[in-house]
Write a protein that holds these residues in place. Structure first.
Motif, mmCIF file in Angstrom:
data_model
loop_
_atom_site.group_PDB
_atom_site.id
_atom_site.type_symbol
_atom_site.label_atom_id
_atom_site.label_comp_id
_atom_site.label_asym_id
_atom_site.label_seq_id
_atom_site.Cartn_x
_atom_site.Cartn_y
_atom_site.Cartn_z
ATOM 1 N N PRO A 14 0.648 33.546 22.158
ATOM 2 C CA PRO A 14 1.901 33.842 22.844
ATOM 3 C C PRO A 14 1.780 33.858 24.367
ATOM 4 C CG PRO A 14 0.869 35.884 22.222
ATOM 5 C CD PRO A 14 -0.043 34.775 21.747
ATOM 6 N N LEU A 15 0.626 33.410 24.892
ATOM 7 C CA LEU A 15 0.451 33.402 26.345
ATOM 8 C C LEU A 15 1.306 32.320 26.983
ATOM 9 C CD1 LEU A 15 -3.428 33.794 26.607
ATOM 10 C CD2 LEU A 15 -1.687 35.574 26.723
ATOM 11 N N LYS A 16 1.780 32.610 28.192
ATOM 12 C CA LYS A 16 2.559 31.624 28.948
ATOM 13 C C LYS A 16 1.625 30.726 29.745
ATOM 14 C CE LYS A 16 6.891 34.177 29.315
ATOM 15 N NZ LYS A 16 6.570 35.188 28.296
ATOM 16 N N ILE A 17 1.978 29.463 29.833
ATOM 17 C CA ILE A 17 1.135 28.469 30.496
ATOM 18 C C ILE A 17 1.384 28.483 32.008
ATOM 19 C CG2 ILE A 17 0.640 26.005 30.717
ATOM 20 C CD1 ILE A 17 1.391 25.696 27.773
ATOM 21 N N ILE A 18 0.288 28.478 32.748
ATOM 22 C CA ILE A 18 0.312 28.312 34.204
ATOM 23 C C ILE A 18 -0.638 27.168 34.532
ATOM 24 C CG2 ILE A 18 -0.246 29.363 36.426
ATOM 25 C CD1 ILE A 18 0.395 32.078 35.205
ATOM 26 N N LYS A 52 8.738 21.224 32.906
ATOM 27 C CA LYS A 52 8.577 22.422 32.084
ATOM 28 C C LYS A 52 8.582 23.721 32.875
ATOM 29 C CE LYS A 52 8.103 19.831 28.465
ATOM 30 N NZ LYS A 52 9.160 19.783 27.416
ATOM 31 N N ALA A 53 8.054 23.700 34.062
ATOM 32 C CA ALA A 53 7.842 24.934 34.819
ATOM 33 C C ALA A 53 9.151 25.569 35.269
ATOM 34 C CB ALA A 53 6.947 24.656 36.024
ATOM 35 N N ASP A 54 9.156 26.908 35.265
ATOM 36 C CA ASP A 54 10.302 27.676 35.763
ATOM 37 C C ASP A 54 10.119 28.092 37.214
ATOM 38 O OD1 ASP A 54 11.625 27.777 33.211
ATOM 39 O OD2 ASP A 54 10.145 29.271 32.583
ATOM 40 N N TRP A 55 8.899 28.033 37.712
ATOM 41 C CA TRP A 55 8.634 28.496 39.067
ATOM 42 C C TRP A 55 7.401 27.792 39.638
ATOM 43 C CZ3 TRP A 55 3.751 30.448 39.154
ATOM 44 C CH2 TRP A 55 3.247 30.992 37.964
ATOM 45 N N ARG A 56 7.266 27.924 40.954
ATOM 46 C CA ARG A 56 6.088 27.439 41.663
ATOM 47 C C ARG A 56 5.784 28.429 42.784
ATOM 48 N NH1 ARG A 56 5.397 21.432 44.533
ATOM 49 N NH2 ARG A 56 3.109 21.331 44.382
ATOM 50 N N GLY A 66 4.524 27.580 36.620
ATOM 51 C CA GLY A 66 4.379 28.281 35.364
ATOM 52 C C GLY A 66 5.670 28.523 34.624
ATOM 53 N N ILE A 67 5.521 29.057 33.409
ATOM 54 C CA ILE A 67 6.625 29.381 32.523
ATOM 55 C C ILE A 67 6.960 30.864 32.662
ATOM 56 C CG2 ILE A 67 7.361 29.455 30.098
ATOM 57 C CD1 ILE A 67 7.002 26.633 31.142
ATOM 58 N N GLY A 68 8.249 31.192 32.492
ATOM 59 C CA GLY A 68 8.664 32.593 32.530
ATOM 60 C C GLY A 68 8.983 33.054 33.932
ATOM 61 N N GLU A 69 8.526 34.255 34.284
ATOM 62 C CA GLU A 69 8.825 34.842 35.585
ATOM 63 C C GLU A 69 7.639 34.669 36.533
ATOM 64 O OE1 GLU A 69 10.063 39.185 37.517
ATOM 65 O OE2 GLU A 69 10.003 38.890 35.339
#
Length: 232
Positions: A14-18, A52-56, A66-69
């Motif tokens: 369940p880890l988010k990818i960075i 895919k990424a939500d942020w940088r 990465g994904i998420g916050e």
């Protein structure tokens, strides 16, 4: 690229990818744009950044997507990309895993984070690079990147084969190989703890034989860590 990403997504749950989305142009005085500066460390990381990424992160050169916050607050001014408040520090303090997927340990910049926090670094020195950072929400800001660089005019190489074998023999990382596929994985806190212990015993532990020889000679001549004025 989509198939590669789906495989990684399934394995990492369940880890988010960075992923690193490093862009080195800032060191040449070219502004870093969070949206438009491409990742220069592989097609998969650029695909991930764009699709895919939500942020940088806003850190020049050594930025991540990465994904998420986003775990880091946006910051400008003077920035140390390997300080304890960097993404390396966040992963170290929050049970992050290091996964080399088709890349060798020699591509790992985690080593520079360990050098920085060890307070045992003698063979690199700080150099400041100045340019601008731009993002859609916060606009454009002046930034200074405090980057501990290798001495100009000298070869500085790490003994990556020995470093990898030491990590494997001490159960710090695991390696999976099948045909051309090669994967390394390990907990970042354990890697950092092991390397800090090694550096505490020998500040030149990371270096290969040839590099160690000239670094030792130069350090004995200076009787102190290297400075920019020694080489530039």
């Amino acid at each position: 690229m989509e198939e590669h990403y789906k495989e990684l997504e399934a394995v990492c749950q369940p880890l988010k990818i960075i992923m690193p989305s490093f862009n080195y142009n800032f060191c040449r005085g070219i502004p870093y744009n969070l949206k438009d500066s491409e990742s220069q460390v592989g097609v998969l990381s650029e695909y991930f950044r764009q699709n895919k990424a939500d942020w940088r992160t806003s850190i020049p050169v050594f930025n991540f997507s990465g994904i998420g916050e986003n775990p880091l607050t946006i910051k400008y001014g003077k920035i140390d990309p390997f300080g304890e408040d960097s993404l390396f520090g966040f992963l170290h303090q929050n049970n992050g895993l290091l996964l080399h997927y088709g890349s060798g340990l020699q591509t790992s910049t985690l080593i520079h984070y360990v050098e920085r926090i060890s307070n045992r670094l003698v063979y690199r020195y700080d150099k400041i690079f100045k340019s601008q950072v731009t993002d859609i929400i916060n606009g454009t800001h002046e930034c200074e990147l405090i980057y501990h660089v290798r001495p100009m005019g000298y070869d500085l190489n790490y003994d990556w084969n020995r470093l990898e074998e030491d990590l494997l023999e001490n159960g710090v990382i695991e390696r999976y190989k099948e045909h051309r596929t090669r994967i390394l994985i390990g907990r970042i806190d354990k890697i950092v703890a092991f390397w800090l212990k090694c550096l505490n015993n020998d500040p030149l532990y990371f270096l290969d034989k040839n590099t160690r020889n000239w670094v030792e000679a130069k350090f004995n001549e200076l009787s102190r860590p290297f400075k920019l004025s020694d080489f530039e």
